[in-house]
Motif scaffolding. Structure first.
Motif, mmCIF file in Angstrom:
data_model
loop_
_atom_site.group_PDB
_atom_site.id
_atom_site.type_symbol
_atom_site.label_atom_id
_atom_site.label_comp_id
_atom_site.label_asym_id
_atom_site.label_seq_id
_atom_site.Cartn_x
_atom_site.Cartn_y
_atom_site.Cartn_z
ATOM 1 N N GLN A 161 0.859 -1.186 0.000
ATOM 2 C CA GLN A 161 0.000 0.000 0.000
ATOM 3 C C GLN A 161 0.894 1.234 0.000
ATOM 4 O O GLN A 161 1.848 1.320 0.775
ATOM 5 C CB GLN A 161 -0.902 0.011 1.229
ATOM 6 N N LEU A 162 0.574 2.172 -0.857
ATOM 7 C CA LEU A 162 1.371 3.383 -1.010
ATOM 8 C C LEU A 162 0.511 4.615 -0.775
ATOM 9 O O LEU A 162 -0.591 4.709 -1.320
ATOM 10 C CB LEU A 162 1.963 3.443 -2.426
ATOM 11 N N VAL A 163 1.029 5.537 0.017
ATOM 12 C CA VAL A 163 0.294 6.762 0.315
ATOM 13 C C VAL A 163 1.220 7.960 0.114
ATOM 14 O O VAL A 163 2.226 8.094 0.822
ATOM 15 C CB VAL A 163 -0.253 6.762 1.753
ATOM 16 N N GLU A 164 0.869 8.822 -0.839
ATOM 17 C CA GLU A 164 1.660 10.014 -1.108
ATOM 18 C C GLU A 164 1.201 11.177 -0.237
ATOM 19 O O GLU A 164 0.028 11.256 0.155
ATOM 20 C CB GLU A 164 1.532 10.445 -2.582
ATOM 21 N N SER A 165 2.124 12.078 0.025
ATOM 22 C CA SER A 165 1.804 13.304 0.746
ATOM 23 C C SER A 165 2.821 14.370 0.362
ATOM 24 O O SER A 165 3.837 14.071 -0.271
ATOM 25 C CB SER A 165 1.810 13.072 2.262
ATOM 26 N N GLY A 166 2.534 15.607 0.767
ATOM 27 C CA GLY A 166 3.485 16.685 0.545
ATOM 28 C C GLY A 166 3.151 17.610 -0.599
ATOM 29 O O GLY A 166 3.863 18.602 -0.828
ATOM 30 N N GLY A 167 2.105 17.308 -1.336
ATOM 31 C CA GLY A 167 1.728 18.191 -2.420
ATOM 32 C C GLY A 167 1.151 19.498 -1.905
ATOM 33 O O GLY A 167 0.911 19.663 -0.708
#
Length: 120
Positions: free
Chosen positions: A3-9
């Protein structure tokens, strides 16, 4: 499964910087090669950067070479994309992805994406 979760945008002015993060859970993160992609409205998905399983090899798309840096911290199960000298044309949804092959990647796992908007 991974499972991959992006953040920081977010929203940033042209010339500014952002650092995206992609946190992984599930199967052993350190065994995967990781990539970043982006997709702008009305455009096809574009390759941004990739990093191999041990962090010793990286590869960048021509449009970001010299401005973006991909890295990974296996202790934190996280891959990063440091983006400097941002341009309005960098505006897109950014996705991270995981592959078990390097030379011809097959990205089987994808995050949900994080929006990056660069104002002029």
């Amino acid at each position: 499964q991974v499972q991959l979760v992006e953040s920081g945008g977010g929203l940033v002015q042209a010339g500014g910087s952002l650092r995206l993060s992609c946190a992984a859970s599930g199967r052993t993160f350190s065994s995967f090669h990781m990539g970043w992609f982006r997709q702008a409205p009305g455009k096809e998905r574009e390759f941004v950067a990739k990093i191999n399983w041990n962090g010793l090899s990286t590869y960048y798309g021509d449009s970001v070479k010299g401005r973006f840096t991909i890295s990974r911290d296996d202790a934190k199960n996280t891959v990063y994309l440091q983006m400097n000298s941002l341009k309005p044309e960098d505006t897109a949804v950014y996705y991270c992805a995981a592959s078990q092959t390097w030379t011809v990647p097959k990205y089987d796992y994808w995050g949900q994406g994080t929006q990056v908007t660069v104002s002029s």
